[in-house]
Design a protein around this motif. Structure first.
Motif, PDB file in Angstrom:
ATOM      1  N   ARG A 225      58.853   3.292 -44.120  1.00 16.05           N
ATOM      2  CA  ARG A 225      57.513   3.389 -43.523  1.00 16.05           C
ATOM      3  C   ARG A 225      57.638   3.135 -42.030  1.00 16.05           C
ATOM      4  NH1 ARG A 225      53.584   5.166 -46.919  1.00 16.05           N
ATOM      5  NH2 ARG A 225      54.174   3.549 -48.417  1.00 16.05           N
ATOM      6  N   ALA A 226      56.978   3.958 -41.235  1.00 12.68           N
ATOM      7  CA  ALA A 226      56.962   3.795 -39.784  1.00 12.68           C
ATOM      8  C   ALA A 226      55.538   3.504 -39.333  1.00 12.68           C
ATOM      9  CB  ALA A 226      57.478   5.053 -39.093  1.00 12.68           C
ATOM     10  N   VAL A 227      55.374   2.465 -38.519  1.00 14.53           N
ATOM     11  CA  VAL A 227      54.089   2.104 -37.916  1.00 14.53           C
ATOM     12  C   VAL A 227      54.206   2.423 -36.436  1.00 14.53           C
ATOM     13  CG1 VAL A 227      52.472   0.236 -37.456  1.00 14.53           C
ATOM     14  CG2 VAL A 227      53.744   0.282 -39.633  1.00 14.53           C
ATOM     15  N   VAL A 228      53.368   3.337 -35.947  1.00 13.75           N
ATOM     16  CA  VAL A 228      53.557   3.867 -34.602  1.00 13.75           C
ATOM     17  C   VAL A 228      52.256   3.783 -33.808  1.00 13.75           C
ATOM     18  CG1 VAL A 228      54.269   5.850 -33.226  1.00 13.75           C
ATOM     19  CG2 VAL A 228      55.329   5.442 -35.459  1.00 13.75           C
ATOM     20  N   GLY A 229      52.299   3.091 -32.665  1.00 13.33           N
ATOM     21  CA  GLY A 229      51.180   3.102 -31.731  1.00 13.33           C
ATOM     22  C   GLY A 229      51.109   4.453 -31.039  1.00 13.33           C
ATOM     23  N   VAL A 230      49.949   5.091 -31.087  1.00 14.55           N
ATOM     24  CA  VAL A 230      49.828   6.466 -30.588  1.00 14.55           C
ATOM     25  C   VAL A 230      48.906   6.566 -29.377  1.00 14.55           C
ATOM     26  CG1 VAL A 230      50.394   7.503 -32.811  1.00 14.55           C
ATOM     27  CG2 VAL A 230      47.994   7.003 -32.262  1.00 14.55           C
ATOM     28  N   ASP A 231      48.763   5.463 -28.646  1.00  9.84           N
ATOM     29  CA  ASP A 231      47.904   5.503 -27.460  1.00  9.84           C
ATOM     30  C   ASP A 231      48.642   5.991 -26.220  1.00  9.84           C
ATOM     31  OD1 ASP A 231      45.627   4.744 -28.785  1.00  9.84           O
ATOM     32  OD2 ASP A 231      45.908   2.610 -28.416  1.00  9.84           O
ATOM     33  N   GLU A 232      49.942   6.217 -26.328  1.00 11.53           N
ATOM     34  CA  GLU A 232      50.709   6.868 -25.257  1.00 11.53           C
ATOM     35  C   GLU A 232      51.351   8.118 -25.829  1.00 11.53           C
ATOM     36  OE1 GLU A 232      50.135   2.733 -24.545  1.00 11.53           O
ATOM     37  OE2 GLU A 232      51.641   3.489 -25.939  1.00 11.53           O
ATOM     38  N   VAL A 233      51.684   9.045 -24.933  1.00  9.33           N
ATOM     39  CA  VAL A 233      52.228  10.325 -25.388  1.00  9.33           C
ATOM     40  C   VAL A 233      53.544  10.139 -26.133  1.00  9.33           C
ATOM     41  CG1 VAL A 233      53.451  10.779 -23.202  1.00  9.33           C
ATOM     42  CG2 VAL A 233      52.735  12.705 -24.667  1.00  9.33           C
ATOM     43  N   GLU A 234      54.346   9.129 -25.754  1.00 16.46           N
ATOM     44  CA  GLU A 234      55.607   8.913 -26.446  1.00 16.46           C
ATOM     45  C   GLU A 234      55.380   8.531 -27.909  1.00 16.46           C
ATOM     46  OE1 GLU A 234      56.270   8.117 -22.087  1.00 16.46           O
ATOM     47  OE2 GLU A 234      54.798   7.459 -23.576  1.00 16.46           O
TER      48      GLU A 234
END
Length: 467
Positions: A225-234
Motif C-alpha cells: 500500500r502506498a500513501v501519497v500526498g498529492v498537493d505537489e506535482v511530484e
C-alpha cells in the motif's frame, strides 16, 4: 538487536561510526560477519575501538581487499557533490555500497515469523516536511490502540537498535533521502510520501535527483500500500505511476488542498476536518481543530497520512481517533511550550526551509516571528505572502541577521542576532491572542550544532523569563 543476514564468514567494511554505525557493526557480528570500520573523526574511532570494533583506514590503498560490501552512514556523500574517497574506491573495485537501511530490509524477516499469528510489518515514511511527525504519530496511534510497535530510522533509534519483532508488531521507519537513495533493499509493507520541497539539492545533484531518491522507496520493492500526498506535482506524478487507474485502491491519496472523491481511496483535510473517502463515499471523519499537538494545515496533512497508514494496517476509525487527540507533538515541530498572559509560545525549530516555515506561519493568526540563520538556496520570496498575512513583527537571529531582515519585504523586522535578544523583544511586545513562534526558515549551523540545540535555546529563553 536484529542480526544482519547474508554475510556469514565475510568481511564487511563500515564507513561512519556514529551511533547507528556502531549498532550496525554489532548486528554484523551477531550475524556472523567480520566488520572492519573507519570514521574520519578521532572521537568516533575511539568510541568504536572501546567496543572492540576493528579499525581500518578504508581510504588507504588495498584497504578494501577481500571486502564483500561497504556500508556507509547517511551523512557521507556517495555521489554528489563528490564521493568520499573510500566509497569511490569501492565503486572502482565493483564492491557493493549499501547502508544500514538496506541491511535492515534484507535481514528483518526471521524463522520465528512462521510461528506468529500475524507477520510483523514495516511502515516507511519519507518526504521533505512532516515525515518525523507522521512517523511519530503512526507509532503513537498504534501504541494507544494496543498494537505492538517500534519507531526508528531517521528518528529515535537506529534500525539495528530495534528489538526483534514480536507477533503482529509494526516497525515504523522515518527515512531521509540520504537513506532511501543508497539502500539496496527497500521493501516496506506500507510506504508514505508526505510532500516535496527543494532541499539537499547539492547532495542529490538538483531537484530531479532529490525526487528520484524519495521515489526509490516505492519503486524498488513495491509496497503493498502506498500513501501519497498529492498537493505537489511530484506527488501527483508518483501516485499516477503507482496506480493502474482510478479504481486502484492500492494507492491512498492524501490532500489538504482539494477534494479527492474520484479516487478509489483518499484521506483529505479541509477547514480542520479530516475525511476518509472510498469509491466516492465518505466512510469516516474526525474534527482536528481542537488537537493541540497537530496545529495548522501541514499537521493536518500529517494526520491524514497517519490515518491512511493506520487504516491500511487494519485499524478502525474508533481506534485511530483517540490516538490523534492524545498526540503530544514532537519537540521542535510546532511544539507548544507555554501559554501565559494570553500569548502562546511555539517552538518549530525544525522549520529549516522556506516551505516548512510557510506552513508554520499559516497555522497561527497573529505572530511574533523569530527567524533567521543560515539561509538555504532559493531565497525567501516564497514565504513573504504568508508572513505578510500573519506576522505582526519579525525578530531576526543569526550571524547574517541584517541581510536576512532586508529580504523580508513588507514585514516589520528587528535585527536581534541572538536568541536571547529576540525572545526578550518578542515577549515584551506580544499581545493577548498572539503567538511567539520560532520558525527560522533557515539552517542552524551559523550559531548552533543542529536545529535541536536551537530549539532548546528558544525553550530555555522563554521559560526562564516566564518563571
Amino acid at each position: 538487536m536484529i542480526p544482519v543476514s547474508g554475510f556469514e564468514g565475510q568481511t564487511v567494511a563500515l564507513l561512519g561510526l556514529g551511533r547507528s554505525g556502531r549498532a550496525t557493526a554489532r548486528a554484523l557480528k551477531a550475524g556472523g560477519a567480520y566488520p572492519v570500520a573507519w570514521d574520519d573523526s578521532v572521537p568516533a574511532r575511539e568510541a568504536a575501538e572501546a567496543e572492540g570494533i576493528e579499525l581500518r583506514d578504508l581510504s588507504r590503498q588495498g584497504a578494501l581487499h577481500g571486502v564483500a560490501c561497504l556500508v556507509t552512514s547517511p551523512g557521507i556523500p556517495h555521489l554528489h557533490p563528490r564521493p568520499h574517497p573510500a566509497i569511490a574506491a569501492a565503486l572502482e573495485r565493483g564492491i557493493p555500497v549499501d547502508n544500514d537501511i538496506g541491511l535492515f530490509f534484507r535481514s528483518f524477516g526471521s524463522a520465528a515469523f512462521g510461528e506468529f499469528d500475524t507477520v510483523p510489518r514495516v511502515v516507511a515514511v519519507t518526504g521533505s516536511n512532516g515525515k518525523s511527525t507522521t512517523s511519530a504519530l503512526i507509532h503513537h496511534v498504534l501504541t494507544e490502540a494496543g498494537r505492538p510497535a517500534q519507531l526508528a530510522g531517521n528518528i529515535g533509534r537506529g534500525v539495528f537498535d530495534l528489538d526483534p519483532a514480536r507477533d503482529g508488531e509494526v516497525i515504523v521507519l522515518e527515512l531521509s533521502s540520504y537513506q532511501t537513495e543508497l539502500a539496496r533493499a527497500l521493501t516496506p509493507d506500507v510506504a508514505i510520501f508526505t510532500n516535496l520541497s527543494p532541499d539537499h539539492l547539492d547532495r542529490h545533484g538538483g531537484p530531479g535527483g532529490y525526487f528520484a531518491a524519495k521515489r526509490r522507496l516505492f519503486a524498488e520493492g513495491g509496497p503493498d500500500r502506498a500513501v501519497v500526498g498529492v498537493d505537489e506535482v511530484e506527488g501527483l506524478f508518483l501516485a499516477g505511476q503507482l496506480s493502474e487507474g482510478p479504481a486502484d485502491a492500492r494507492v491512498i491519496r492524501v490532500s489538504v488542498s482539494r477534494r479527492l472523491e474520484d479516487a478509489a481511496w483518499s484521506v483529505v483535510a479541509r477547514k480542520g476536518w479530516l475525511a476518509e473517502w472510498r469509491h466516492g463515499r465518505q466512510v469516516a471523519s474526525v474534527d482536528l481543530r481542537g488537537v493541540k499537538g497537530l496545529p495548522g494545515s501541514h499537521n493536518h496533512q500529517n494526520a491524514c497520512a497517519a490515518w491512511a497508514a493506520a487504516r491500511a494496517l487494519g485499524l478502525g476509525p474508533r481506534e485511530i481517533e483517540p490516538g490523534l487527540n492524545s498526540y503530544p507533538g514532537l519537540p521542535h515541530r510546532s511544539q507548544l511550550i507555554a501559554e501565559a498572559g494570553g500569548v502562546a509560545y511555539v517552538n518549530d525549530s525544525k522549520a529549516t526551509n522556506v516551505d516548512a516555515a510557510v506552513m508554520a506561519l499559516k497555522a497561527f493568526p497573529r505572530i511574533r516571528w523569530i527567524c533567521g540563520g543560515l539561509e538555504k538556496e532559493g531565497g525567501l520570496d516564497a514565504l513573504l505572502p504568508a508572513a505578510q498575512a500573519s506576522v505582526a513583527r519579525a525578530y531576526v537571529i543569526g550571524r547574517e541577521a541584517e541581510a536576512f531582515a532586508r529580504r523580508l519585504d513588507g514585514i516589520d523586522a528587528e535585527v536581534c542576532t541572538t536568541m536571547d535578544a529576540a525572545v526578550a523583544q518578542a515577549m515584551a511586545e506580544a499581545q493577548p491572542g498572539e503567538t511567539v513562534l520560532l520558525a527560522p526558515a533557515a539552517a542552524s549551523f551559523d550559531q548552533y550544532d543542529n536545529f535541536e540545540k536551537r530549539g532548546e535555546d528558544f525553550v530555555r529563553a522563554v521559560t526562564s523569563r516566564l518563571r
